[in-house]
Design a protein around this motif. Structure first.
Motif, PDB file in Angstrom:
ATOM      1  N   PHE A  82       0.859  -1.185   0.000  1.00  0.00           N
ATOM      2  CA  PHE A  82       0.000   0.000   0.000  1.00  0.00           C
ATOM      3  C   PHE A  82       0.895   1.235   0.000  1.00  0.00           C
ATOM      4  N   HIS A  83       0.571   2.128  -0.895  1.00  0.00           N
ATOM      5  CA  HIS A  83       1.341   3.369  -0.973  1.00  0.00           C
ATOM      6  C   HIS A  83       1.173   4.142   0.337  1.00  0.00           C
ATOM      7  N   ALA A  84       2.324   4.574   0.919  1.00  0.00           N
ATOM      8  CA  ALA A  84       2.277   5.340   2.172  1.00  0.00           C
ATOM      9  C   ALA A  84       3.612   6.006   2.410  1.00  0.00           C
ATOM     10  N   ALA A  85       3.565   7.261   2.783  1.00  0.00           N
ATOM     11  CA  ALA A  85       4.787   7.947   3.194  1.00  0.00           C
ATOM     12  C   ALA A  85       5.198   7.432   4.565  1.00  0.00           C
ATOM     13  N   SER A  86       6.487   7.607   4.880  1.00  0.00           N
ATOM     14  CA  SER A  86       6.973   7.157   6.182  1.00  0.00           C
ATOM     15  C   SER A  86       6.232   7.901   7.302  1.00  0.00           C
ATOM     16  N   GLY A  87       5.835   7.141   8.314  1.00  0.00           N
ATOM     17  CA  GLY A  87       5.123   7.736   9.458  1.00  0.00           C
ATOM     18  C   GLY A  87       3.619   7.763   9.317  1.00  0.00           C
ATOM     19  N   THR A  88       3.073   7.154   8.252  1.00  0.00           N
ATOM     20  CA  THR A  88       1.614   7.092   8.072  1.00  0.00           C
ATOM     21  C   THR A  88       1.015   6.063   9.031  1.00  0.00           C
ATOM     22  N   SER A  89      -0.139   6.389   9.579  1.00  0.00           N
ATOM     23  CA  SER A  89      -0.796   5.488  10.538  1.00  0.00           C
ATOM     24  C   SER A  89      -1.198   4.180   9.861  1.00  0.00           C
ATOM     25  N   VAL A  90      -0.841   3.061  10.496  1.00  0.00           N
ATOM     26  CA  VAL A  90      -1.196   1.728  10.017  1.00  0.00           C
ATOM     27  C   VAL A  90      -2.259   1.161  10.959  1.00  0.00           C
ATOM     28  N   HIS A  91      -3.353   0.636  10.399  1.00  0.00           N
ATOM     29  CA  HIS A  91      -4.481   0.148  11.208  1.00  0.00           C
ATOM     30  C   HIS A  91      -4.619  -1.367  11.123  1.00  0.00           C
ATOM     31  N   ALA A  92      -5.091  -1.951  12.216  1.00  0.00           N
ATOM     32  CA  ALA A  92      -5.500  -3.357  12.167  1.00  0.00           C
ATOM     33  C   ALA A  92      -6.711  -3.445  11.250  1.00  0.00           C
ATOM     34  N   VAL A  93      -6.721  -4.410  10.345  1.00  0.00           N
ATOM     35  CA  VAL A  93      -7.826  -4.484   9.388  1.00  0.00           C
ATOM     36  C   VAL A  93      -9.097  -5.059  10.020  1.00  0.00           C
ATOM     37  N   GLY A  94      -8.952  -5.714  11.160  1.00  0.00           N
ATOM     38  CA  GLY A  94     -10.114  -6.275  11.850  1.00  0.00           C
ATOM     39  C   GLY A  94      -9.766  -6.578  13.295  1.00  0.00           C
ATOM     40  N   ALA A  95     -10.735  -7.148  14.010  1.00  0.00           N
ATOM     41  CA  ALA A  95     -10.512  -7.488  15.415  1.00  0.00           C
ATOM     42  C   ALA A  95      -9.652  -8.739  15.529  1.00  0.00           C
ATOM     43  N   GLY A  96      -8.763  -8.742  16.503  1.00  0.00           N
ATOM     44  CA  GLY A  96      -7.907  -9.910  16.693  1.00  0.00           C
ATOM     45  C   GLY A  96      -6.960  -9.736  17.859  1.00  0.00           C
ATOM     46  N   THR A  97      -5.973 -10.635  17.907  1.00  0.00           N
ATOM     47  CA  THR A  97      -4.986 -10.645  18.988  1.00  0.00           C
ATOM     48  C   THR A  97      -3.586 -10.669  18.384  1.00  0.00           C
ATOM     49  N   VAL A  98      -2.718  -9.819  18.892  1.00  0.00           N
ATOM     50  CA  VAL A  98      -1.341  -9.734  18.391  1.00  0.00           C
ATOM     51  C   VAL A  98      -0.580 -10.995  18.815  1.00  0.00           C
ATOM     52  N   VAL A  99       0.029 -11.678  17.854  1.00  0.00           N
ATOM     53  CA  VAL A  99       0.778 -12.899  18.157  1.00  0.00           C
ATOM     54  C   VAL A  99       2.275 -12.735  17.925  1.00  0.00           C
ATOM     55  N   SER A 130       3.966   3.419   9.206  1.00  0.00           N
ATOM     56  CA  SER A 130       4.648   2.881   8.019  1.00  0.00           C
ATOM     57  C   SER A 130       6.083   3.409   7.934  1.00  0.00           C
ATOM     58  N   GLY A 131       6.920   2.668   7.207  1.00  0.00           N
ATOM     59  CA  GLY A 131       8.325   3.081   7.056  1.00  0.00           C
ATOM     60  C   GLY A 131       8.988   2.353   5.906  1.00  0.00           C
ATOM     61  N   ALA A 132      10.331   2.197   6.026  1.00  0.00           N
ATOM     62  CA  ALA A 132      11.115   1.566   4.952  1.00  0.00           C
ATOM     63  C   ALA A 132      12.154   0.631   5.539  1.00  0.00           C
ATOM     64  N   THR A 133      11.783  -0.035   6.672  1.00  0.00           N
ATOM     65  CA  THR A 133      12.726  -0.969   7.295  1.00  0.00           C
ATOM     66  C   THR A 133      12.722  -2.295   6.534  1.00  0.00           C
ATOM     67  N   GLY A 134      13.852  -3.029   6.592  1.00  0.00           N
ATOM     68  CA  GLY A 134      13.952  -4.322   5.925  1.00  0.00           C
ATOM     69  C   GLY A 134      14.323  -4.159   4.462  1.00  0.00           C
TER      70      GLY A 134
END
Length: 266
Positions: A164-181, A228-232
């Protein structure tokens, strides 16, 4: 033989006294409702022998004694009856008003309860819809690199997700309800987050400049989880997004089809 007349206490009472006593007797008996039964012959004969003084006393008693007593008694009884009836009506009216007020109170309470329960049901339904909804991981963005795009940039030979196109520092959202693993460094993905969704699938967010959640944390649709960023392994800032059947690399499925199946227009 000479006879002497009896004198003193054995003299016959005067007509005035007898008349008064008899009238009093009549009054006493009359109050029991049986005056008519007193017309005995001896009583009638004795009354006929009385002079004008005795008759005057008796008539005076009848006019000023017996009748007024009966009249006053009836008047008091009527007043008592009327007062009792008024009190009864007042009590009935008070009871009626109280019953009406209680019925109105119960009706208002039932209405308020029904409205409150309806609002609570609506709120729960809205929350269920929200928790079951899905959103795009980057608001107002678009897919810059599609799924399975080939090239030497990917070790597998093709793109395992979408960018997804995004400049560095753009807010990234969970697409739905869930649990971080999983959170942290993901090699070629740089800083990444993996979330187990409520439907049993997994979503992955890569190349982040910042991670805002921790393992075990529950998330809701649209909640910010990082930036968002450019790591990796990347040529510039964007968000790499994957849909998977397991939390591991290699279990990827088409992320665009996945989002569209959950109502997200991408």
């Amino acid at each position: 033989m000479a006879f002497m007349c009896a004198t003193g206490k054995h003299r016959r009472p005067g007509r005035m006294k007898r008349g008064t006593v008899q009238a009093a007797g009549v009054a006493a008996i009359a109050t029991t409702g049986i005056v008519g039964g007193l017309a005995a012959p001896s009583f009638a004969a004795e009354n006929s022998a009385e002079n004008s003084v005795g008759n005057s006393v008796e008539n005076s008693f009848e006019q000023t004694g017996l009748n007024p007593v009966i009249t006053i008694g009836n008047t008091i009884a009527d007043k008592i009856d009327a007062q009792a009836e008024a009190q009864k009506k007042a009590a009935e009216e008070t009871a009626r008003k109280k019953a009406a007020e209680e019925a109105a109170r119960l009706k208002a309470a039932a209405k308020a309860k029904a409205e409150r329960e309806a609002k609570e049901r609506a709120a729960r339904a809205a929350e269920r819809r929200r928790l079951n909804s899905f959103v795009a991981p980057i608001s107002g963005s678009y897919v810059s690199t599609g799924y399975k795009t080939g090239g030497s940039l990917w070790s597998s030979g093709s793109h395992t997700g979408v960018d997804f196109h995004a400049a560095s520092g753009t807010s990234v959202h969970a697409v739905g309800a869930g649990t971080v693993v999983s959170t942290g460094w993901g090699g070629a993905y740089g800083n990444e987050i993996v979330i187990k969704m409520h439907d049993g699938t997994y979503t992955q967010y890569g190349h982040l400049s910042s991670i805002g959640v921790s393992v075990g944390q529950t998330v809701t649709p649209g909640q910010q989880i990082g930036l968002s960023g450019a790591t990796g392994n990347t040529t510039g800032p964007h968000l790499h997004f994957e849909a998977r059947t397991t939390p591991e690399y290699g279990s990827d499925i088409d992320p665009v089809a996945y989002l569209r199946s959950h109502g997200v227009n991408v």
